[in-house]
Design a protein around this motif. Sequence first.
Motif, PDB file in Angstrom:
ATOM      1  N   SER A   1       0.847  -1.195   0.000  1.00 30.85           N
ATOM      2  CA  SER A   1       0.000   0.000   0.000  1.00 30.85           C
ATOM      3  C   SER A   1       0.885   1.248   0.000  1.00 30.85           C
ATOM      4  CB  SER A   1      -0.899   0.009   1.239  1.00 30.85           C
ATOM      5  OG  SER A   1      -1.749  -1.123   1.212  1.00 30.85           O
ATOM      6  N   ILE A   2       0.571   2.170  -0.885  1.00 31.53           N
ATOM      7  CA  ILE A   2       1.354   3.397  -1.011  1.00 31.53           C
ATOM      8  C   ILE A   2       0.509   4.572  -0.524  1.00 31.53           C
ATOM      9  CG2 ILE A   2       2.380   5.010  -2.682  1.00 31.53           C
ATOM     10  CD1 ILE A   2       3.138   2.564  -4.385  1.00 31.53           C
ATOM     11  N   VAL A   3       1.102   5.398   0.331  1.00 32.75           N
ATOM     12  CA  VAL A   3       0.398   6.583   0.839  1.00 32.75           C
ATOM     13  C   VAL A   3       0.990   7.814   0.171  1.00 32.75           C
ATOM     14  CG1 VAL A   3      -0.178   7.953   2.884  1.00 32.75           C
ATOM     15  CG2 VAL A   3      -0.049   5.467   3.072  1.00 32.75           C
ATOM     16  N   GLU A   4       0.111   8.662  -0.375  1.00 32.65           N
ATOM     17  CA  GLU A   4       0.552   9.896  -1.024  1.00 32.65           C
ATOM     18  C   GLU A   4      -0.159  11.087  -0.385  1.00 32.65           C
ATOM     19  OE1 GLU A   4       1.285   8.222  -5.560  1.00 32.65           O
ATOM     20  OE2 GLU A   4      -0.626   9.200  -5.092  1.00 32.65           O
ATOM     21  N   TYR A   5       0.499  12.250  -0.449  1.00 33.71           N
ATOM     22  CA  TYR A   5      -0.092  13.484   0.065  1.00 33.71           C
ATOM     23  C   TYR A   5      -0.327  14.455  -1.099  1.00 33.71           C
ATOM     24  CZ  TYR A   5       1.922  11.740   4.458  1.00 33.71           C
ATOM     25  OH  TYR A   5       2.265  10.961   5.532  1.00 33.71           O
TER      26      TYR A   5
ATOM     27  N   ASP B   1       2.439  11.800  11.180  1.00 33.38           N
ATOM     28  CA  ASP B   1       2.592  10.437  11.715  1.00 33.38           C
ATOM     29  C   ASP B   1       1.230   9.863  12.095  1.00 33.38           C
ATOM     30  OD1 ASP B   1       5.292  10.522  11.356  1.00 33.38           O
ATOM     31  OD2 ASP B   1       5.796  10.867  13.469  1.00 33.38           O
ATOM     32  N   GLU B   2       0.412  10.701  12.777  1.00 35.11           N
ATOM     33  CA  GLU B   2      -0.923  10.240  13.185  1.00 35.11           C
ATOM     34  C   GLU B   2      -1.806   9.983  11.972  1.00 35.11           C
ATOM     35  OE1 GLU B   2      -3.187  11.733  16.619  1.00 35.11           O
ATOM     36  OE2 GLU B   2      -1.481  13.069  16.977  1.00 35.11           O
ATOM     37  N   MET B   3      -1.760  10.913  11.003  1.00 39.69           N
ATOM     38  CA  MET B   3      -2.574  10.768   9.788  1.00 39.69           C
ATOM     39  C   MET B   3      -2.199   9.498   9.029  1.00 39.69           C
ATOM     40  SD  MET B   3      -2.408  14.821   8.837  1.00 39.69           S
ATOM     41  CE  MET B   3      -2.894  14.787   7.122  1.00 39.69           C
ATOM     42  N   MET B   4      -0.900   9.247   8.912  1.00 43.72           N
ATOM     43  CA  MET B   4      -0.412   8.050   8.223  1.00 43.72           C
ATOM     44  C   MET B   4      -0.882   6.786   8.951  1.00 43.72           C
ATOM     45  SD  MET B   4       1.730   6.638   5.918  1.00 43.72           S
ATOM     46  CE  MET B   4       3.275   7.402   5.474  1.00 43.72           C
ATOM     47  N   GLN B   5      -0.765   6.795  10.276  1.00 48.29           N
ATOM     48  CA  GLN B   5      -1.184   5.635  11.081  1.00 48.29           C
ATOM     49  C   GLN B   5      -2.679   5.360  10.912  1.00 48.29           C
ATOM     50  OE1 GLN B   5      -0.654   6.229  15.294  1.00 48.29           O
ATOM     51  NE2 GLN B   5      -1.623   4.306  15.824  1.00 48.29           N
TER      52      GLN B   5
ATOM     53  N   GLU C   1      -9.467  12.820   4.462  1.00 45.66           N
ATOM     54  CA  GLU C   1      -9.117  14.155   4.939  1.00 45.66           C
ATOM     55  C   GLU C   1      -9.170  14.138   6.461  1.00 45.66           C
ATOM     56  OE1 GLU C   1     -10.923  17.506   3.077  1.00 45.66           O
ATOM     57  OE2 GLU C   1     -10.982  16.533   1.110  1.00 45.66           O
ATOM     58  N   PHE C   2      -8.338  14.961   7.069  1.00 47.68           N
ATOM     59  CA  PHE C   2      -8.255  15.005   8.522  1.00 47.68           C
ATOM     60  C   PHE C   2      -8.441  16.437   9.003  1.00 47.68           C
ATOM     61  CE2 PHE C   2      -5.977  11.198   7.296  1.00 47.68           C
ATOM     62  CZ  PHE C   2      -6.387  10.269   8.245  1.00 47.68           C
ATOM     63  N   GLY C   3      -8.840  16.558  10.268  1.00 42.74           N
ATOM     64  CA  GLY C   3      -8.998  17.889  10.856  1.00 42.74           C
ATOM     65  C   GLY C   3      -8.475  17.907  12.280  1.00 42.74           C
ATOM     66  N   ARG C   4      -8.223  19.120  12.776  1.00 38.18           N
ATOM     67  CA  ARG C   4      -7.814  19.285  14.173  1.00 38.18           C
ATOM     68  C   ARG C   4      -9.061  19.594  14.989  1.00 38.18           C
ATOM     69  NH1 ARG C   4      -3.957  22.302  11.178  1.00 38.18           N
ATOM     70  NH2 ARG C   4      -1.908  21.260  11.153  1.00 38.18           N
ATOM     71  N   LEU C   5      -9.312  18.766  15.978  1.00 33.30           N
ATOM     72  CA  LEU C   5     -10.467  18.968  16.860  1.00 33.30           C
ATOM     73  C   LEU C   5      -9.953  19.580  18.156  1.00 33.30           C
ATOM     74  CD1 LEU C   5     -13.512  18.481  17.419  1.00 33.30           C
ATOM     75  CD2 LEU C   5     -12.892  16.228  18.286  1.00 33.30           C
TER      76      LEU C   5
ATOM     77  N   VAL D   1      -8.524  14.093  13.892  1.00 31.33           N
ATOM     78  CA  VAL D   1      -9.644  13.178  13.651  1.00 31.33           C
ATOM     79  C   VAL D   1      -9.910  13.067  12.150  1.00 31.33           C
ATOM     80  CG1 VAL D   1     -10.737  13.727  15.870  1.00 31.33           C
ATOM     81  CG2 VAL D   1     -11.472  14.959  13.817  1.00 31.33           C
ATOM     82  N   LEU D   2     -10.483  11.955  11.764  1.00 36.39           N
ATOM     83  CA  LEU D   2     -10.904  11.738  10.386  1.00 36.39           C
ATOM     84  C   LEU D   2     -12.091  12.657  10.098  1.00 36.39           C
ATOM     85  CD1 LEU D   2     -10.332   9.924   7.965  1.00 36.39           C
ATOM     86  CD2 LEU D   2     -11.861   8.221   8.956  1.00 36.39           C
ATOM     87  N   ALA D   3     -12.078  13.347   8.950  1.00 36.14           N
ATOM     88  CA  ALA D   3     -13.152  14.301   8.626  1.00 36.14           C
ATOM     89  C   ALA D   3     -13.685  14.040   7.211  1.00 36.14           C
ATOM     90  CB  ALA D   3     -12.626  15.725   8.761  1.00 36.14           C
ATOM     91  N   ASP D   4     -14.475  14.961   6.711  1.00 35.22           N
ATOM     92  CA  ASP D   4     -15.046  14.901   5.368  1.00 35.22           C
ATOM     93  C   ASP D   4     -15.965  13.680   5.224  1.00 35.22           C
ATOM     94  OD1 ASP D   4     -15.245  16.193   2.800  1.00 35.22           O
ATOM     95  OD2 ASP D   4     -14.077  14.556   1.956  1.00 35.22           O
ATOM     96  N   GLU D   5     -15.734  12.826   4.227  1.00 36.48           N
ATOM     97  CA  GLU D   5     -16.608  11.682   3.981  1.00 36.48           C
ATOM     98  C   GLU D   5     -15.804  10.512   3.424  1.00 36.48           C
ATOM     99  OE1 GLU D   5     -19.069  11.724   0.238  1.00 36.48           O
ATOM    100  OE2 GLU D   5     -18.284  13.758   0.030  1.00 36.48           O
ATOM    101  N   ILE D   6     -16.380   9.314   3.502  1.00 35.17           N
ATOM    102  CA  ILE D   6     -15.824   8.142   2.817  1.00 35.17           C
ATOM    103  C   ILE D   6     -16.980   7.562   2.018  1.00 35.17           C
ATOM    104  CG2 ILE D   6     -14.598   5.958   3.045  1.00 35.17           C
ATOM    105  CD1 ILE D   6     -13.859   6.775   5.897  1.00 35.17           C
ATOM    106  N   SER D   7     -16.865   7.587   0.695  1.00 34.36           N
ATOM    107  CA  SER D   7     -17.982   7.198  -0.166  1.00 34.36           C
ATOM    108  C   SER D   7     -17.435   6.833  -1.550  1.00 34.36           C
ATOM    109  CB  SER D   7     -18.951   8.374  -0.287  1.00 34.36           C
ATOM    110  OG  SER D   7     -18.373   9.387  -1.095  1.00 34.36           O
ATOM    111  N   PRO D   8     -18.302   6.402  -2.471  1.00 40.18           N
ATOM    112  CA  PRO D   8     -17.819   6.147  -3.835  1.00 40.18           C
ATOM    113  C   PRO D   8     -17.304   7.411  -4.536  1.00 40.18           C
ATOM    114  CG  PRO D   8     -19.909   5.019  -3.473  1.00 40.18           C
ATOM    115  CD  PRO D   8     -19.704   5.930  -2.306  1.00 40.18           C
TER     116      PRO D   8
END
Length: 253
Positions: A115-119, A148-152, A178-182, A191-198
């Motif tokens: 698995s490859i992670v890109e920014y 580091d947290e986002m990658m994890q 996408e991530f946000g600072r709470l 925290v994980l933000a936005d949406e996960i969808s098709p």
Amino acid sequence: MRRRRIYEGKAKVLFEGPEPGTVVQYFKDDATAFNNQKKGTITGKGVLNNRISEHLMLRLAEIGIPTHFVRRLNMREQLVREVEIIPIEVVVRNVAAGTICKRLGVEEGTPLPRSIVEYYLKNDELGDPLVSEEHVTAFGWASTQDLDEMMQYALRSNDFLTGLFYGIGMKLVDFKLEFGRLWDEEEMRIVLADEISPDSCRLWDINTNEKLDKDRFRKDLGKVEEAYQEVARRLGVLPEAGPVDMQGPQVMQ
């Protein structure tokens, strides 16, 4: 009741929430591709993405991944915590598709060695350019600890979602998070933000490699609504009204 509109993006509208620190996220049927160069409408997409994202966010929360999701309010809206969005899209790739094929000359459908992670920098005007960890930290978009947290979280989400989709006959080719600072008084957490969808995942049928995501819109493959409905159906979250009444409540200004 008039609500204060905070922000309107390509696929969603954000309104002031009913209590401090919350936001109402409204899912539109608008569809865009190629950084807003192609536009259209996918009937019922907002209703389906609301259900799908709710389901996946709740499942990820169960395995300890913090998210901004609070609860679904109706067919097209959900209540989320107000976060400061980090302007970086995190893309996890399991199979070669999309821009990586063009960029590296890899054939679509090639399983990646791992698995490859890109920014990518969230900036439509620049076409959401690929950036390195060096760029992200040098320009102060996120700290090394944030990354580091986002990658994890991204890799844990990938492991979990790959298994979840595999169990319903789908291959998770790649997806965007996408991530946000709470902020909670002086405490800050990612925290994980936005949406996960098709809209944000590439999903292929395991047996046929048929595309069940926004690529059907991007590539004019047809049967776009049906693909989104199929994902919802396999996840067990297709609205009871079925595809007949997918308009749902319209956005109130």
